[in-house]
Design an enzyme around this catalytic site. Structure first.
Site: not given
Length: 358
Positions: A105, A135, A211
């Site tokens: 993402h 992911d 992230s």
């Protein structure tokens, strides 16, 4: 189907907790086939001149942590073209030639990727591959003798173990936070088409921009890829275990996509009363609620109503155990599934297929 059942149960539990307490929970992303050899065991860190091992962990890992900036082009809408959107996340270098692990993402939909190294140098990044379901993404920069982070064994993690998160939250490069492993084997579905399984839960502070950054154990080894937080709570962060991330990354490098083994059944845990009736201990066995037409299970003769007790030589203790057995296999692998059918034990050989794209 099995995954959807598990996700539905998990979301229902979250919703129930939210209604009962008057709190709204929100999952928030934190971004603005060869055998895998066992990772080498890193020696315990022996800090020199300091009583805090976190300092040595940071010195070992931080040089391999990068900032990833993306540019996503504008999109045509009914009201016109939206402006381009900039994004930001983190990543960790895993090979001296510049291979970087991050989250899907972080880079999804981007037309341009720029990678800022810990020494301040910025390099263009190339997306090698991404897997939305897990992911995980792999980005490549052109480099030589770049600093790398050693990878650990996430299956050896224990609840309560100390961990360190390193990343670039809100653009503050190389930010370090500490905490513990709060829980293991969490399952989350942050958006349709993404199912995050076996997640590491941690209270180490994770913020937007973290992230793709590493979660590190006390030996200075990467054990997870920081991925998301529950935005309405404190101390609820989640990381993808590095063992699974590494398997996905290797397939992305080799073939540009991830092929997953597939049996093609939907199962539910066996109720205690039914288990007792067929002579199984409580908590064992999985009831086959559905067999998908044309699936490997259907071709092999597995039927709705069968009770699965073993697969690939492993006992089935609930639906999660079956999923783990199948995921540990390669596409095309042949396994034996033992089922109970009308009181009779039957061994069924099955050749696993490739899971259809989600």
């Amino acid at each position: 189907m099995q995954h959807k059942s598990l996700v539905a149960l998990f979301l229902a539990a979250l919703l129930g907790a939210a209604v009962g307490t008057g709190v709204t929970l929100g999952l928030m992303r934190t971004a603005t086939p060869a055998q895998i050899p066992a990772p080498p065991v890193q020696p315990p860190l022996q800090p020199a001149g300091t009583a805090d091992p976190v300092v040595s962990i940071v010195k070992r890992i931080a040089p391999a942590v990068v900032s990833i900036q993306t540019l996503t082009p504008g999109q045509q809408t009914f009201f016109g073209v939206t402006p381009p959107r900039e994004g930001q996340g983190s990543g960790v270098i895993v090979t001296p030639e510049g291979r970087i692990l991050t989250n899907s993402h972080v880079v999804a939909g981007s037309a341009q990727i720029r990678v800022r190294l810990s020494n301040g140098e910025t390099l263009p990044g190339k997306l090698i591959g991404q897997d939305r379901r897990s992911d995980i993404a792999v980005v490549q920069v052109q480099g030589r003798n770049l600093p790398t982070a050693p990878l650990g064994d996430s299956s050896a993690l224990q609840v309560g173990e100390a961990v360190v998160a390193i990343g670039n939250p809100m653009g503050f490069q190389s930010t370090v936070t500490t905490g513990v492993v709060s829980a293991l084997n969490r399952t989350l579905a942050p958006e349709p088409g993404t199912l995050l399984e076996d997640m590491i839960q941690t209270d180490a502070a994770i913020n937007p921009g973290n992230s793709g950054g590493p979660l590190v154990n006390s030996r200075g080894e990467v054990v997870g890829i920081n991925t998301l937080i529950i935005s309405t709570a404190q101390g609820l962060g989640f990381a993808i275990p590095i063992n699974g991330a590494q398997r996905v990354a290797e397939q992305l490098v080799e073939r540009g996509r991830v092929a997953r083994a597939w049996l093609g059944v939907a199962t539910v845990p066996l109720p205690e009363e039914m288990a007792a009736a067929v002579g199984l201990p409580a908590g064992t066995g999985a009831y086959v609620a559905e067999v998908l037409p044309g699936s490997p299970a259907a071709r092999a003769g597995i039927q709705r109503g069968d009770i699965m007790v073993r697969a690939g030589g492993q006992p089935i203790r609930g639906a999660d155990a079956l999923r783990e057995v199948i995921q540990s296999q390669q596409v095309g692998a042949r396994i034996t599934v033992e089922v109970l059918r009308e009181g009779e034990s039957i061994e069924i050989p099955v050749r696993l297929g490739e899971a259809p794209a989600s």
